[in-house]
Write a protein that holds these residues in place. Sequence first.
Motif, PDB file in Angstrom:
ATOM      1  N   ALA A  36     -26.584  21.781  -0.248  1.00 40.55           N
ATOM      2  CA  ALA A  36     -27.426  21.577   0.804  1.00 40.55           C
ATOM      3  C   ALA A  36     -28.110  20.406   1.064  1.00 40.55           C
ATOM      4  CB  ALA A  36     -28.635  22.591   0.267  1.00 40.55           C
ATOM      5  N   GLY A  37     -27.167  19.333   0.613  1.00 37.48           N
ATOM      6  CA  GLY A  37     -27.521  17.962   0.854  1.00 37.48           C
ATOM      7  C   GLY A  37     -28.563  17.352   0.025  1.00 37.48           C
ATOM      8  N   ILE A  38     -29.020  18.080  -1.207  1.00 37.19           N
ATOM      9  CA  ILE A  38     -30.164  17.575  -1.861  1.00 37.19           C
ATOM     10  C   ILE A  38     -29.518  16.590  -3.105  1.00 37.19           C
ATOM     11  CG2 ILE A  38     -31.998  18.222  -3.465  1.00 37.19           C
ATOM     12  CD1 ILE A  38     -31.993  20.825  -1.811  1.00 37.19           C
ATOM     13  N   GLU A  39     -30.023  15.333  -3.092  1.00 38.88           N
ATOM     14  CA  GLU A  39     -29.720  14.422  -4.095  1.00 38.88           C
ATOM     15  C   GLU A  39     -30.096  14.989  -5.595  1.00 38.88           C
ATOM     16  OE1 GLU A  39     -30.691  10.242  -6.057  1.00 38.88           O
ATOM     17  OE2 GLU A  39     -31.272  10.640  -3.739  1.00 38.88           O
ATOM     18  N   ASP A  40     -28.982  15.300  -6.222  1.00 40.90           N
ATOM     19  CA  ASP A  40     -29.397  15.834  -7.637  1.00 40.90           C
ATOM     20  C   ASP A  40     -28.921  14.951  -9.120  1.00 40.90           C
ATOM     21  OD1 ASP A  40     -26.946  16.621  -7.427  1.00 40.90           O
ATOM     22  OD2 ASP A  40     -27.244  18.799  -7.560  1.00 40.90           O
ATOM     23  N   TYR A  41     -27.985  14.289  -8.721  1.00 38.46           N
ATOM     24  CA  TYR A  41     -27.286  13.322  -9.899  1.00 38.46           C
ATOM     25  C   TYR A  41     -27.355  12.021  -9.235  1.00 38.46           C
ATOM     26  CZ  TYR A  41     -26.383  17.737 -12.199  1.00 38.46           C
ATOM     27  OH  TYR A  41     -26.421  19.133 -12.615  1.00 38.46           O
ATOM     28  N   LEU A  42     -27.114  10.993 -10.169  1.00 35.83           N
ATOM     29  CA  LEU A  42     -26.742   9.505  -9.928  1.00 35.83           C
ATOM     30  C   LEU A  42     -25.857   8.943 -10.834  1.00 35.83           C
ATOM     31  CD1 LEU A  42     -27.827   6.767  -8.503  1.00 35.83           C
ATOM     32  CD2 LEU A  42     -29.412   6.811 -10.117  1.00 35.83           C
ATOM     33  N   TYR A  76     -26.367  10.220 -14.365  1.00 41.24           N
ATOM     34  CA  TYR A  76     -27.646  10.911 -14.864  1.00 41.24           C
ATOM     35  C   TYR A  76     -28.150  12.025 -14.090  1.00 41.24           C
ATOM     36  CZ  TYR A  76     -27.796   6.181 -16.797  1.00 41.24           C
ATOM     37  OH  TYR A  76     -27.445   4.893 -17.555  1.00 41.24           O
ATOM     38  N   ASP A  77     -28.782  12.697 -14.693  1.00 41.26           N
ATOM     39  CA  ASP A  77     -29.749  13.861 -13.996  1.00 41.26           C
ATOM     40  C   ASP A  77     -31.160  13.488 -13.575  1.00 41.26           C
ATOM     41  OD1 ASP A  77     -31.472  14.030 -16.345  1.00 41.26           O
ATOM     42  OD2 ASP A  77     -30.620  15.923 -16.914  1.00 41.26           O
ATOM     43  N   LYS A  78     -31.580  14.104 -12.871  1.00 43.53           N
ATOM     44  CA  LYS A  78     -33.225  13.911 -12.445  1.00 43.53           C
ATOM     45  C   LYS A  78     -34.145  13.403 -13.665  1.00 43.53           C
ATOM     46  CE  LYS A  78     -33.376  14.439  -8.063  1.00 43.53           C
ATOM     47  NZ  LYS A  78     -33.606  13.700  -6.923  1.00 43.53           N
ATOM     48  N   ARG A  79     -33.945  13.917 -14.732  1.00 44.74           N
ATOM     49  CA  ARG A  79     -34.740  13.439 -15.737  1.00 44.74           C
ATOM     50  C   ARG A  79     -34.292  12.182 -16.717  1.00 44.74           C
ATOM     51  NH1 ARG A  79     -35.808  19.409 -18.885  1.00 44.74           N
ATOM     52  NH2 ARG A  79     -36.893  20.111 -17.091  1.00 44.74           N
ATOM     53  N   GLU A  80     -33.223  11.568 -15.913  1.00 48.00           N
ATOM     54  CA  GLU A  80     -32.520  10.211 -16.546  1.00 48.00           C
ATOM     55  C   GLU A  80     -31.807  10.654 -17.900  1.00 48.00           C
ATOM     56  OE1 GLU A  80     -35.199   6.882 -16.618  1.00 48.00           O
ATOM     57  OE2 GLU A  80     -35.392   7.111 -14.158  1.00 48.00           O
ATOM     58  N   ASN A  81     -31.417  11.859 -18.296  1.00 47.27           N
ATOM     59  CA  ASN A  81     -30.571  12.066 -19.136  1.00 47.27           C
ATOM     60  C   ASN A  81     -28.979  11.787 -18.720  1.00 47.27           C
ATOM     61  OD1 ASN A  81     -32.418  13.208 -20.905  1.00 47.27           O
ATOM     62  ND2 ASN A  81     -32.449  15.179 -19.537  1.00 47.27           N
TER      63      ASN A  81
END
Length: 199
Positions: A105-111, A147-152
């Motif tokens: 859907a174009g939503i950023e979810d990982y880095l 990393y996930d949104k919680r920086e794990n």
Amino acid sequence: MSNFNFPLYFQFKISTFHNDFTIKDSENRTLFYVRQKLYKLKEEIMIFADESRSEQLYGIKADRWLDFNANYTITDARTNETIGKIGRKGMKSLWKANYNAFDSAGIEDYLIKEDNAWVKVGDNLLGEIPILNILTGYIFNPSYSLYDKRENVLLQLHKKPSFFGRKFTLEKLADINPEDETRLILCFMMMILLERERG
């Protein structure tokens, strides 16, 4: 495809003009064969089930011509559906690689972030010295963490000591949503092709 047997091993071929590499699991089974199309104004790669290239599984294509800030759309080759995107994180990537991963859907979810920018600096500096430059693949080995949104930290890709920067290992450090696993591996595929071009 999901439930991969980690670690995964990325190995580039040096006997081809194409930027090809194979991904195998911990049991030495081929999961993907990746081929980058050469001489394209828009970056494009094709992901096959194996080296025969008889079955294309996925495709990744840039959304613009030769642009540092391009986003890369990942599609399922069998259904032509978009499953996600990956893009460099603007000017931050000039110093240290930063990539955003997006869902369908174009939503950023990982880095994805490079762990130590000084490794890249050392690699580039030594690479300018005649004779010694052949040692860069053994001395400087960058790593990249997802990393996930919680920086794990969930996944980590390491370059292994080798001539020509041929070998990488992707390790799983924490549980990942099985629905995201394939997409994230595909994101690492695109990222490593772009990072190899940087040096």
